[in-house]
Design a protein around this motif. Structure first.
Motif, mmCIF file in Angstrom:
data_model
loop_
_atom_site.group_PDB
_atom_site.id
_atom_site.type_symbol
_atom_site.label_atom_id
_atom_site.label_comp_id
_atom_site.label_asym_id
_atom_site.label_seq_id
_atom_site.Cartn_x
_atom_site.Cartn_y
_atom_site.Cartn_z
ATOM 1 N N GLY A 1 7.328 5.989 0.009
ATOM 2 C CA GLY A 1 8.631 5.409 -0.333
ATOM 3 C C GLY A 1 8.949 6.230 -1.932
ATOM 4 N N PRO A 2 9.612 4.830 -2.497
ATOM 5 C CA PRO A 2 9.501 4.928 -3.741
ATOM 6 C C PRO A 2 8.183 5.294 -4.465
ATOM 7 C CG PRO A 2 10.555 3.037 -3.388
ATOM 8 C CD PRO A 2 9.611 3.783 -2.273
ATOM 9 N N ILE A 3 8.098 6.437 -5.266
ATOM 10 C CA ILE A 3 7.018 6.504 -5.731
ATOM 11 C C ILE A 3 7.710 7.305 -7.505
ATOM 12 C CG2 ILE A 3 4.910 8.318 -6.661
ATOM 13 C CD1 ILE A 3 4.837 6.771 -3.596
ATOM 14 N N ARG B 1 5.835 -3.766 -6.453
ATOM 15 C CA ARG B 1 5.399 -2.247 -6.776
ATOM 16 C C ARG B 1 5.777 -1.443 -6.837
ATOM 17 N NH1 ARG B 1 1.392 1.092 -6.237
ATOM 18 N NH2 ARG B 1 -0.529 -0.058 -4.741
ATOM 19 N N VAL B 2 6.162 -0.863 -7.500
ATOM 20 C CA VAL B 2 6.770 0.958 -7.216
ATOM 21 C C VAL B 2 5.045 1.658 -7.735
ATOM 22 C CG1 VAL B 2 7.679 2.990 -8.247
ATOM 23 C CG2 VAL B 2 9.028 0.819 -8.903
ATOM 24 N N GLY B 3 5.670 2.577 -6.614
ATOM 25 C CA GLY B 3 3.916 3.311 -5.735
ATOM 26 C C GLY B 3 3.968 4.004 -6.684
ATOM 27 N N GLY C 1 4.214 0.608 0.485
ATOM 28 C CA GLY C 1 4.455 -1.270 -0.256
ATOM 29 C C GLY C 1 5.558 -1.861 1.017
ATOM 30 N N GLY C 2 5.842 -0.813 2.211
ATOM 31 C CA GLY C 2 6.660 -1.977 2.875
ATOM 32 C C GLY C 2 7.704 -1.618 2.496
#
Ligand code: HXC
Length: 268
Positions: free
Chosen positions: A202-204, A228-230, A259-260
């Motif tokens: 996802g958003p890393i 949180r961001v990954g 993170g869902g």
């Protein structure tokens, strides 16, 4: 490498978990893949990095080589996954130099934001060729080694194609194809002892994808269920799990590491 990342890996996993194993990584000097490689090296795995940019490959090989003296790291720049011959040549050199291939990460990817009206047929094809055909080529070139060593494959997918993301029709189509390729190969290659799984980041934070797809970062973490961001470490940990014996009965899965976030759907 960062001491905190090394400490976390060594707190969670055995330091020789992958001793004697060899992993080939396409797109291996990219932000996510180089950190997958780093984690594998910390745990004793030798690495072959394949990429188009010679400088990027050289830099990554140098950094990885400094982590652990009993692990070997080689790299082959100028390798374009769209060409089967190019990948095959790098695979042959890997086996010549490192002796075997146990694990494969298909991470080479292309991406740019483009609306449908301004995307040429060749632009669409370019991303399909790098992501999807490139993944097929990597598996094809490594097949004999993976068969001999009852190896394991990880494709790098995404979550974009679970819904509709504007300006990403090319990438979404390519990643949907990768999921389908992974499912089919898991069934075909399972009887040979080869496991095949996807990781869908996802958003890393710190990646090109995050930079391009999330222009407004203020408050963004609060939109993610885990708040949180990954991190690249999150992807590396999933990689370790999927290559370890802890997942020996796991194949044909897509490990979403976000993170869902995509489950939020329209709530964002
Ligand atoms: C519209 C574009 C474009 C853009 C290129 N093209 N950039 N069209 N908008 N911004 C078109 C070109 O005009 C050309 O079409 C065709 O795409 C091929 O372009 P080339 O530059 O000749 O291709 P090439 O040199 O092979 O480069 C491939 C690339 C490039 C994908 C275009 O960006 C690249 O090499 N990227 C690799 C690194 C990268 O992007 N990594 C990001 C991974 S992030 P015409 O018709 O003119 O010939 C990631 C995350 C995904 O994957 C998931 C996000 C969550």
């Amino acid at each position: 490498m960062s001491e905190s990342r090394r400490d976390q890996y060594l707190r969670t996993w055995h330091k020789d978990l992958f001793k004697g194993k060899v992993c080939l990584i396409t797109g291996g000097s990219g932000t996510i893949c180089s950190k997958q490689a780093e984690a594998l090296v910390v745990l004793g795995c030798s690495i072959s990095i394949i990429g188009r940019e010679q400088n990027g490959v050289d830099k990554t090989v140098k950094e990885l080589s400094e982590i652990r003296t009993d692990v070997r790291v080689v790299g082959f720049g100028g390798c374009d996954v769209r060409s089967f011959d190019s990948v095959q040549s790098a695979v042959k050199k890997t086996v010549d130099q490192l002796g075997r291939i146990d694990f494969l990460v298909c991470g080479a990817a292309g991406n740019f934001l483009a609306d449908f009206n301004h995307m040429s047929s060749n632009a669409f094809k370019t991303v399909i060729d790098i992501d999807l055909l490139g993944s097929f080529n990597a598996v094809k070139a490594c097949y004999e080694q993976l068969r001999q060593n009852r190896g394991s494959i990880i494709f790098i997918s995404a979550t974009l194609h679970y819904y509709g993301v504007p300006f990403q029709s090319h990438v979404s189509a390519a990643k949907a194809g990768i999921d389908a390729l992974s499912n089919a190969l898991a069934v075909e290659l399972g009887p040979l002892g080869i496991r095949v799984n996807c990781i869908a980041p996802g958003p890393i934070g710190g990646t090109e994808g995050f930079q391009r797809l999330v222009p407004n970062k203020k408050g963004f973490a609060s939109k993610i269920p885990l708040q949180r961001v990954g991190s690249v470490q999150d992807i590396a940990n999933a990689t370790i799990y999927l290559f370890s014996d802890a997942s020996s009965f796991v194949t044909g899965t897509i490990q979403v590491v976000d993170g869902g976030f995509w489950q939020m759907g329209n709530f964002n």
